[in-house]
Scaffold this motif. Structure first.
Motif, PDB file in Angstrom:
ATOM      1  N   MET A   1       0.661  -1.208   0.050  1.00  0.00           N
ATOM      2  CA  MET A   1      -0.151   0.049  -0.042  1.00  0.00           C
ATOM      3  C   MET A   1       0.864   1.241   0.114  1.00  0.00           C
ATOM      4  N   GLU A   2       0.511   2.222  -0.755  1.00  0.00           N
ATOM      5  CA  GLU A   2       1.171   3.410  -0.769  1.00  0.00           C
ATOM      6  C   GLU A   2       1.278   4.246   0.620  1.00  0.00           C
ATOM      7  N   THR A   3       2.158   4.876   0.825  1.00  0.00           N
ATOM      8  CA  THR A   3       2.467   5.705   1.977  1.00  0.00           C
ATOM      9  C   THR A   3       1.560   7.043   1.844  1.00  0.00           C
ATOM     10  N   LEU A   4       0.718   7.672   2.813  1.00  0.00           N
ATOM     11  CA  LEU A   4      -0.124   8.934   2.402  1.00  0.00           C
ATOM     12  C   LEU A   4       1.006   9.996   2.757  1.00  0.00           C
ATOM     13  N   LEU A   5       1.044  11.242   2.120  1.00  0.00           N
ATOM     14  CA  LEU A   5       1.512  12.280   2.730  1.00  0.00           C
ATOM     15  C   LEU A   5       0.498  13.441   3.146  1.00  0.00           C
ATOM     16  N   LEU A   6       0.504  13.786   4.504  1.00  0.00           N
ATOM     17  CA  LEU A   6      -0.355  14.457   4.998  1.00  0.00           C
ATOM     18  C   LEU A   6       0.164  15.853   5.335  1.00  0.00           C
ATOM     19  N   SER A   7      -0.576  16.923   5.220  1.00  0.00           N
ATOM     20  CA  SER A   7      -0.151  18.161   5.396  1.00  0.00           C
ATOM     21  C   SER A   7      -0.544  18.182   7.118  1.00  0.00           C
ATOM     22  N   GLU A   8      -0.124  19.266   7.674  1.00  0.00           N
ATOM     23  CA  GLU A   8      -0.222  19.213   9.245  1.00  0.00           C
ATOM     24  C   GLU A   8      -1.769  19.390   9.524  1.00  0.00           C
ATOM     25  N   LYS A   9      -2.679  20.096   8.553  1.00  0.00           N
ATOM     26  CA  LYS A   9      -4.124  19.978   8.825  1.00  0.00           C
ATOM     27  C   LYS A   9      -4.677  18.795   9.181  1.00  0.00           C
ATOM     28  N   GLN A  10      -4.151  17.684   8.432  1.00  0.00           N
ATOM     29  CA  GLN A  10      -4.572  16.497   8.382  1.00  0.00           C
ATOM     30  C   GLN A  10      -4.067  15.492   9.564  1.00  0.00           C
ATOM     31  N   LEU A  11      -3.571  16.450  10.872  1.00  0.00           N
ATOM     32  CA  LEU A  11      -3.130  15.722  11.817  1.00  0.00           C
ATOM     33  C   LEU A  11      -3.936  14.692  12.431  1.00  0.00           C
ATOM     34  N   GLU A  12      -5.263  15.084  12.361  1.00  0.00           N
ATOM     35  CA  GLU A  12      -6.308  14.144  13.026  1.00  0.00           C
ATOM     36  C   GLU A  12      -6.206  12.601  12.572  1.00  0.00           C
ATOM     37  N   ILE A  13      -5.897  12.760  11.044  1.00  0.00           N
ATOM     38  CA  ILE A  13      -5.734  11.251  10.508  1.00  0.00           C
ATOM     39  C   ILE A  13      -4.712  10.570  10.807  1.00  0.00           C
ATOM     40  N   ALA A  14      -3.546  11.078  11.411  1.00  0.00           N
ATOM     41  CA  ALA A  14      -2.333  10.679  11.977  1.00  0.00           C
ATOM     42  C   ALA A  14      -2.732  10.203  13.539  1.00  0.00           C
ATOM     43  N   VAL A  15      -3.415  11.112  14.162  1.00  0.00           N
ATOM     44  CA  VAL A  15      -3.868  10.896  15.535  1.00  0.00           C
ATOM     45  C   VAL A  15      -4.670   9.150  15.492  1.00  0.00           C
ATOM     46  N   GLN A  16      -5.603   9.456  14.367  1.00  0.00           N
ATOM     47  CA  GLN A  16      -6.486   7.978  14.388  1.00  0.00           C
ATOM     48  C   GLN A  16      -5.583   6.855  14.136  1.00  0.00           C
ATOM     49  N   LEU A  17      -4.546   6.977  13.054  1.00  0.00           N
ATOM     50  CA  LEU A  17      -3.476   5.852  12.866  1.00  0.00           C
ATOM     51  C   LEU A  17      -3.003   5.403  13.986  1.00  0.00           C
ATOM     52  N   PRO A 121       5.978  22.010  17.508  1.00  0.00           N
ATOM     53  CA  PRO A 121       4.211  22.045  17.895  1.00  0.00           C
ATOM     54  C   PRO A 121       3.544  20.727  17.192  1.00  0.00           C
ATOM     55  N   ILE A 122       3.785  20.550  16.001  1.00  0.00           N
ATOM     56  CA  ILE A 122       3.090  19.448  15.579  1.00  0.00           C
ATOM     57  C   ILE A 122       3.134  18.242  16.297  1.00  0.00           C
ATOM     58  N   MET A 123       4.512  17.760  16.470  1.00  0.00           N
ATOM     59  CA  MET A 123       4.506  16.477  17.433  1.00  0.00           C
ATOM     60  C   MET A 123       4.006  16.699  18.773  1.00  0.00           C
ATOM     61  N   HIS A 124       4.312  17.808  19.393  1.00  0.00           N
ATOM     62  CA  HIS A 124       3.468  18.085  20.670  1.00  0.00           C
ATOM     63  C   HIS A 124       1.862  17.683  20.443  1.00  0.00           C
ATOM     64  N   ARG A 125       1.317  18.352  19.572  1.00  0.00           N
ATOM     65  CA  ARG A 125      -0.206  18.372  19.287  1.00  0.00           C
ATOM     66  C   ARG A 125      -0.369  16.863  19.275  1.00  0.00           C
ATOM     67  N   LEU A 126       0.257  16.023  18.470  1.00  0.00           N
ATOM     68  CA  LEU A 126       0.126  14.591  17.960  1.00  0.00           C
ATOM     69  C   LEU A 126       0.060  13.968  19.365  1.00  0.00           C
ATOM     70  N   ILE A 127       0.856  14.184  20.096  1.00  0.00           N
ATOM     71  CA  ILE A 127       1.137  13.337  21.633  1.00  0.00           C
ATOM     72  C   ILE A 127      -0.132  13.584  22.293  1.00  0.00           C
ATOM     73  N   GLU A 128      -0.579  14.838  22.253  1.00  0.00           N
ATOM     74  CA  GLU A 128      -1.421  15.328  22.962  1.00  0.00           C
ATOM     75  C   GLU A 128      -2.981  14.689  22.798  1.00  0.00           C
ATOM     76  N   LEU A 129      -3.100  14.799  21.294  1.00  0.00           N
ATOM     77  CA  LEU A 129      -4.423  14.322  20.782  1.00  0.00           C
ATOM     78  C   LEU A 129      -4.519  12.886  20.730  1.00  0.00           C
TER      79      LEU A 129
END
Ligand code: TXA
Ligand code: MG
Length: 334
Positions: A1-17, A121-129
């Motif tokens: 499967m291809e890997t997705l390139l997400l913009s920081e706006k799509q952080l929520e997808i990364a959190v769910q993964l 800030p993105i990494m910080h957010r990802l941990i919090e969410l």
């Protein structure tokens, strides 16, 4: 499967993964990491397999705040709190005794865990969410230079992980400083980074582990498992030359040929007679650019790269440490 390139706006997808036990490429202020839930053994196994990383090489656990460290450690010495006050959040990792909330798969079988509070800030957010401790090694294939952009991660990990969050270029460009606590007033630097020996000396005494600048003898035990593995190596053969500019030019001239290049400092390039790239004029710039340049040499199929040796002071010790490993400890002193 291809890997997705997400913009920081799509952080929520990364959190769910991450919550679903998947591995995601994540930006930090040092280098990009391969993040997964540190408490989920299966998720952590996916990190090891995507990187091709030996199972005894422990992962750093990333938390949103140092006050969370109590949840994952059995004891935190006073000195660790003092260091955290000064260097967390930031490019700084402390090895502390772990508790059962960190599985042995994450700690590479050790009874300790490296704790880091990233400032990105993105990494910080990802941990919090995600409300998870995030295990994250650098997002390169094991042994290859660390990634300092989302594109580097895509190159190494496409098809092996679910997604990469694009947070732009990494600010520092080399991985965090890793220390263990030696006694009440002393730390040991296991891996140098942008929190320098000189900065730590303002808090306590510092021992720089011998393996930071030299290779281990075959009978020596590594203080940190990462020290014993080949590291940061592009396909090209890297050779460090410790000399003045004129002797460097002469040496490269005597060993020049097809696919031979030089990696020089900004300011050296005037009348430089051979193929070259530059990697900055001071240690901070060199840290920021080193891994990118090593990867670029592979893009142009360089076979041999002669490198001007950086100053080993301050942040320069981190640059020196990465380069000497990339060079397989081959330094020519003229
Ligand atoms: O800046 C960084 O630290 C990046 C970003 C993604 O946070 N992470 C990183 O992780 O560089 P990694 O796995 O590529 O390097 C961690 C190093 C390895 O050399 C490992 O052996 C050492 O830290 N380490 C981790 N936990 C340790 C422990 N409990 N005891 C001794 N060494 C440890
Ligand atoms: Mg690494």
């Amino acid at each position: 499967m291809e890997t997705l390139l997400l913009s920081e706006k799509q952080l929520e997808i990364a959190v769910q993964l991450i919550k679903g036990g998947e591995v995601v490429g994540i930006p930090t202020e040092t280098v990009y990491g391969l993040g997964a839930d540190a408490s989920d053994e299966n998720a952590v196994r996916k990190i090891f397999s995507a990187k091709g990383r030996p199972a005894d090489n422990p992962l750093i656990v990333h938390l949103a705040d140092f006050s969370d460290a109590e949840k994952y450690t059995s004891y935190i010495p006073e000195l660790a709190f003092k260091l955290a006050d000064k260097f967390c959040p930031g490019p700084f990792t402390m090895v502390l005794p772990k508790n059962d909330n960190i599985p042995l798969v994450t700690s590479g079988g050790l009874d300790t865990v490296g704790i880091r509070i990233p400032s990105h800030p993105i990494m910080h957010r990802l941990i919090e969410l995600s409300e998870r401790p995030i295990a994250a090694p650098s997002a390169n294939i094991s042994g290859y230079p660390s990634p300092t952009s989302a594109q580097h991660v895509m190159r190494d990990m496409n098809g092996k992980i679910s997604a990469v969050v694009d947070g732009g270029k990494s600010h520092f460009g080399v991985e965090s400083t890793v220390v263990s606590i030696e006694n009440d007033n002393t730390v040991r630097i296991l891996r140098p980074g942008c929190v320098t020996k000189e900065m730590i000396l303002e808090v306590c005494d510092v021992i720089v582990d011998k393996a930071v600048i030299s290779g281990l003898e075959s009978n020596e035990k590594a203080s940190s498992p990462g020290m014993k593995y080949k590291h940061y190596s592009p396909c090209a053969d890297i050779v460090m030359i410790e000399s003045d500019l004129n002797s460097f030019i002469e040496y490269v001239g005597n060993h020049y040929g097809d696919n031979v290049y030089a990696l020089i400092f900004d300011g050296d390039e005037k009348n430089f007679p051979y193929r070259y790239m530059t990697y900055g004029k001071d240690s901070n710039e060199q840290a920021h650019l080193l891994f990118q340049r090593l990867r670029e040499f592979d893009d142009i199929h360089a076979e041999k790269v002669y490198v001007r040796t950086p100053s080993p002071d301050g942040v320069g010790l981190a640059v020196y440490n990465r380069l000497i490993r990339a060079a397989g400890f081959e330094v020519i002193r003229i």
